[in-house]
Design a protein around this motif. Structure first.
Motif, mmCIF file in Angstrom:
data_model
loop_
_atom_site.group_PDB
_atom_site.id
_atom_site.type_symbol
_atom_site.label_atom_id
_atom_site.label_comp_id
_atom_site.label_asym_id
_atom_site.label_seq_id
_atom_site.Cartn_x
_atom_site.Cartn_y
_atom_site.Cartn_z
ATOM 1 N N ALA A 8 0.853 -1.388 -0.078
ATOM 2 C CA ALA A 8 -0.117 -0.168 0.031
ATOM 3 C C ALA A 8 0.766 1.255 0.058
ATOM 4 O O ALA A 8 0.489 2.268 -0.756
ATOM 5 C CB ALA A 8 -0.849 -0.075 1.203
ATOM 6 N N VAL A 9 1.991 1.280 0.650
ATOM 7 C CA VAL A 9 2.856 2.420 0.913
ATOM 8 C C VAL A 9 3.517 2.872 -0.544
ATOM 9 O O VAL A 9 3.894 3.908 -0.593
ATOM 10 C CB VAL A 9 3.723 2.402 2.000
ATOM 11 C CG1 VAL A 9 5.152 1.518 1.565
ATOM 12 C CG2 VAL A 9 4.093 3.447 2.280
ATOM 13 N N ALA A 10 3.674 1.868 -1.446
ATOM 14 C CA ALA A 10 4.195 2.211 -2.656
ATOM 15 C C ALA A 10 3.158 2.909 -3.613
ATOM 16 O O ALA A 10 3.729 3.534 -4.627
ATOM 17 C CB ALA A 10 4.421 0.782 -3.456
ATOM 18 N N GLU A 11 1.965 2.961 -3.225
ATOM 19 C CA GLU A 11 1.016 3.664 -4.134
ATOM 20 C C GLU A 11 1.055 5.062 -3.680
ATOM 21 O O GLU A 11 1.219 5.608 -2.620
ATOM 22 C CB GLU A 11 -0.327 3.085 -3.954
ATOM 23 C CG GLU A 11 -0.343 1.730 -4.143
ATOM 24 C CD GLU A 11 -1.880 1.049 -3.857
ATOM 25 O OE1 GLU A 11 -2.694 1.924 -3.672
ATOM 26 O OE2 GLU A 11 -1.998 -0.106 -3.958
ATOM 27 N N THR A 12 0.691 6.097 -4.624
ATOM 28 C CA THR A 12 0.744 7.456 -4.430
ATOM 29 C C THR A 12 -0.818 8.174 -4.669
ATOM 30 O O THR A 12 -1.669 7.630 -5.296
ATOM 31 C CB THR A 12 1.657 8.254 -5.550
ATOM 32 O OG1 THR A 12 1.499 9.669 -5.247
ATOM 33 C CG2 THR A 12 1.245 8.044 -6.972
ATOM 34 N N ASP A 13 -0.824 8.954 -3.560
ATOM 35 C CA ASP A 13 -2.150 9.559 -3.404
ATOM 36 C C ASP A 13 -2.249 10.942 -4.240
ATOM 37 O O ASP A 13 -3.188 11.570 -4.696
ATOM 38 C CB ASP A 13 -2.455 10.215 -1.989
ATOM 39 C CG ASP A 13 -2.928 8.802 -1.192
ATOM 40 O OD1 ASP A 13 -3.279 7.953 -1.570
ATOM 41 O OD2 ASP A 13 -2.415 8.886 -0.029
ATOM 42 N N TYR A 14 -1.111 11.552 -4.767
ATOM 43 C CA TYR A 14 -0.880 12.685 -5.677
ATOM 44 C C TYR A 14 -0.907 12.303 -7.118
ATOM 45 O O TYR A 14 0.260 12.064 -7.592
ATOM 46 C CB TYR A 14 0.245 13.399 -5.182
ATOM 47 C CG TYR A 14 0.687 14.851 -5.918
ATOM 48 C CD1 TYR A 14 -0.542 15.615 -6.053
ATOM 49 C CD2 TYR A 14 1.918 15.084 -6.493
ATOM 50 C CE1 TYR A 14 -0.345 16.744 -6.666
ATOM 51 C CE2 TYR A 14 2.024 16.208 -7.189
ATOM 52 C CZ TYR A 14 1.077 17.197 -7.194
ATOM 53 O OH TYR A 14 1.078 18.082 -8.037
ATOM 54 N N ILE A 15 -1.774 12.564 -7.860
ATOM 55 C CA ILE A 15 -1.932 12.341 -9.355
ATOM 56 C C ILE A 15 -1.974 13.772 -9.931
ATOM 57 O O ILE A 15 -2.922 14.677 -9.644
ATOM 58 C CB ILE A 15 -3.274 11.779 -9.489
ATOM 59 C CG1 ILE A 15 -3.417 10.095 -8.878
ATOM 60 C CG2 ILE A 15 -3.371 11.277 -11.102
ATOM 61 C CD1 ILE A 15 -2.287 9.242 -8.791
ATOM 62 N N GLU A 16 -0.987 13.943 -10.411
ATOM 63 C CA GLU A 16 -0.694 15.455 -10.865
ATOM 64 C C GLU A 16 -1.713 15.948 -11.800
ATOM 65 O O GLU A 16 -2.073 16.969 -11.794
ATOM 66 C CB GLU A 16 0.781 15.457 -11.554
ATOM 67 C CG GLU A 16 1.717 15.445 -10.573
ATOM 68 C CD GLU A 16 3.425 15.643 -11.159
ATOM 69 O OE1 GLU A 16 3.598 16.770 -11.782
ATOM 70 O OE2 GLU A 16 3.986 14.460 -11.264
ATOM 71 N N ALA A 17 -2.132 15.137 -12.607
ATOM 72 C CA ALA A 17 -3.233 15.674 -13.584
ATOM 73 C C ALA A 17 -4.626 16.043 -12.939
ATOM 74 O O ALA A 17 -5.106 16.728 -13.501
ATOM 75 C CB ALA A 17 -3.464 14.432 -14.803
ATOM 76 N N ARG A 18 -4.801 15.427 -11.901
ATOM 77 C CA ARG A 18 -6.048 15.933 -11.307
ATOM 78 C C ARG A 18 -5.968 17.161 -10.705
ATOM 79 O O ARG A 18 -4.884 17.696 -10.252
ATOM 80 C CB ARG A 18 -6.462 14.871 -10.047
ATOM 81 C CG ARG A 18 -6.624 13.520 -10.477
ATOM 82 C CD ARG A 18 -7.214 12.531 -9.521
ATOM 83 N NE ARG A 18 -7.249 11.046 -9.760
ATOM 84 C CZ ARG A 18 -7.955 10.561 -10.686
ATOM 85 N NH1 ARG A 18 -9.208 11.332 -11.324
ATOM 86 N NH2 ARG A 18 -8.143 9.241 -10.895
ATOM 87 N N GLY A 19 -7.056 18.316 -10.729
ATOM 88 C CA GLY A 19 -6.758 19.686 -10.558
ATOM 89 C C GLY A 19 -6.877 20.458 -11.725
ATOM 90 O O GLY A 19 -6.950 21.682 -11.692
ATOM 91 N N PHE A 20 -6.347 19.841 -12.842
ATOM 92 C CA PHE A 20 -6.312 20.377 -14.205
ATOM 93 C C PHE A 20 -7.688 20.073 -14.821
ATOM 94 O O PHE A 20 -8.190 18.866 -14.629
ATOM 95 C CB PHE A 20 -5.351 20.101 -15.024
ATOM 96 C CG PHE A 20 -3.882 20.538 -14.775
ATOM 97 C CD1 PHE A 20 -3.399 21.567 -15.158
ATOM 98 C CD2 PHE A 20 -3.133 19.832 -13.783
ATOM 99 C CE1 PHE A 20 -2.231 22.090 -14.866
ATOM 100 C CE2 PHE A 20 -1.725 20.055 -13.688
ATOM 101 C CZ PHE A 20 -1.586 21.289 -13.969
#
Length: 534
Positions: free
Chosen positions: A286-298
């Motif tokens: 689980a810790v290998a996954e990222t919560d930050y998806i850069e494209a979201r917010g565009f």
């Protein structure tokens, strides 16, 4: 290692030993978020004739990995020749993760950067664009590294949120009007990142994920802020007889995918295939996954959930357009070297600071230890070494650039570097195919606290070990407490669909890789607790 004959013009090169009295110039080209989407890496769609022309005069390293899949610490590692565990720089220069270059110099006495070292050895060191990330240095991108007092005059925020007519990002008048109004509120409330980004993301039209306007190259930062002054440096300094170290850092293809329309017109969006695997690996950590998806917010990327296939294809189209836009700028630099008569006495190094997920695992960004985030392109051309070579066996790392450039320029490398020179590989004198490449990423987990993941990539496998660490305001202490492991077999599973670390059939492989991991990472404590132990 293969010798490749390209079917296009080749830069003039001079085969022989570089005379000591004629130091070669160095053109150092950094490209933000560039994965190996290039013709010389056999990409079937993306058009990069100028970078391919550079590849024809040099060596293309097909298995190169960054040390951190994040621009700031990756660039610090490249430009110091030191790994993050040596400098203590793991993240961007803010909050508890901050370890500025000044702190790194205290930690590593005698630390030099590549432009600083070349400056101290008789070179005029100049830079334009994003070379370092200024969040890890002073606002001049480490002023001591450069020959001019102003350092590198570049504010990375300009590209995303330009407030001036010439600058880097959006040029659509409607978008700019929305941004101008939004920034009045940003200024009034004295917002800082990430608050500012979050606020702008709530305003429709303020952050379109793509832009394709019929504008000249110079309308955007890549043409105006980076290429134009670099061309002038080449023209002027090629006449004064003093060697130059010229760094040019391109921001694209970083989000948003903004490029002149003519580069979009190179492609049919239907040419792009969306990633077939858009989930994390089975039996993953689980810790290998990222919560930050850069494209979201565009806009119009949804804040959560699947991204529509048509929009994904549009973003792939935008990424490719940005790559071709940067490729055109590289072509102008190569042409300037030729026209100035110094092409046959200039080392050229082009590299991406890390890879980039374009939809696999539903990620649009970096910030992971997976293949798509850590693999980066690397092309080096030297006038003393025949080109047209593709190195597809040796495992190489971006930390290798410092000693490599020193050897190619006839300089003795600093005593303390963590990389190795690749010049021998370029000359065909050695081929260490068994070498592994190390990347790493730090996480802050609600349950586990501070965790570091070290990924070891071999020619076939990726072994990742996640350990608890003690993070005291950026001063990291490693531990032997292993909280998760990953194993991926790229021969049988190139898309990383299953983590094999707990597979009984792979016990022997795990044992061998852990032994190799311990050998190449001797600074880490012995495992006191290993949740991956079979």
């Amino acid at each position: 290692m293969k010798k490749i004959v390209y079917m296009f013009a080749v830069l003039a090169v001079s085969v022989g030993v570089i005379a000591a009295e004629s130091k070669p110039n160095v053109l150092f080209i950094a490209v933000d978020d560039l994965k190996p989407w290039l013709g010389c890496y056999d990409h079937p769609v993306v058009k990069t004739p100028n970078i391919d022309r550079l590849a024809a005069s040099g060596t293309v390293f097909r298995n190169t990995y960054c040390q951190v899949a994040l621009c700031g610490p990756s660039r610090m590692s490249v430009l110091t020749g030191l790994r993050p565990d040596t400098t203590g720089i793991y993240s961007m220069g803010s909050g508890w993760a901050s370890q500025q270059i000044g702190a790194a110099r205290e930690r590593v006495p005698g630390l030099k950067t590549i432009p600083q070292y070349f400056k101290e050895h008789g070179y005029t060191s100049l830079g334009f664009g994003k070379v370092f990330d200024s969040r890890n240095t002073d606002k001049h991108q480490d002023a001591v590294s450069w020959s001019n007092k102003g350092g590198v005059r570049w504010d990375w925020n300009t590209d995303l949120y330009p407030l001036k007519p010439v600058g880097g990002g959006y040029q659509d008048p409607v978008t700019r009007k929305i941004l101008d109004e939004a920034y009045k509120e940003v200024t009034r409330l004295k917002m800082e990142k990430p608050q500012r980004t979050a606020y702008l993301s709530t305003i429709e039209g303020a952050r379109p994920v793509c832009e394709a306007l019929d504008l000249p190259d110079e309308a955007y930062a890549e043409g105006n802020v980076m290429t134009a002054p670099a061309l002038e440096v080449i023209r002027q300094h090629s006449k004064n007889g003093k060697p130059f170290f010229l760094a040019v850092g391109y921001y694209k293809p970083h989000l948003p995918f903004v490029a002149p329309k003519k580069y979009w017109d190179l492609y049919d969006p239907e040419e792009f295939e969306i990633e077939p695997v858009q989930v994390y690996p089975k039996d993953g950590v689980a810790v290998a996954e990222t919560d930050y998806i850069e494209a979201r917010g565009f806009h119009p990327v949804p804040e959560e959930g699947p991204i529509p296939e048509a929009l994904q294809r549009h973003m792939l189209h935008g990424y490719a357009a940005c790559v071709s836009y940067v490729d055109a700028q590289v072509g102008k630099l190569l042409q300037a070297l030729e026209e100035s008569g110094v092409a046959d006495n200039t080392i050229i190094c082009l590299w991406g600071d890390h890879g980039f997920h374009l939809g696999d695992k539903q990620v649009w960004g970096k910030h992971t230890n997976y293949e798509q985030a850590t693999e980066a392109p690397l092309i080096i051309s030297s006038p003393a070494i025949p080109g047209g070579v593709v190195e597809d066996a040796a495992m190489t790392e971006l930390v290798d650039l410092f000693p490599t450039l020193c050897e190619l320029a006839g300089l003795e490398a600093p005593e303390k570097t963590d990389g190795r020179s690749l010049a021998g590989i370029m000359r065909g004198e050695e081929l260490d195919a068994g070498k592994s490449a190390i990347s790493q990423y730090m996480r802050q987990d609600e349950e586990l606290g501070s965790v570091m993941g070290w990924a070891m990539r071999t020619s076939r496998y990726r072994y990742v070990e996640w350990r608890r660490i003690v993070n005291d305001d950026g001063n990291v202490t490693w531990s032997g407490n292993v909280v998760g492991c990953e194993l991926y077999d790229y021969k049988n599973d190139p898309n990383e669909t299953r983590n094999l670390a707990t597979s009984i059939e792979h016990r022997g492989v795990m044992t061998e890789l852990q032994q190799e991991f311990d050998r190449v990472m001797p600074h880490l404590p012995d495992r006191s607790l290993d949740t991956c132990d079979h």
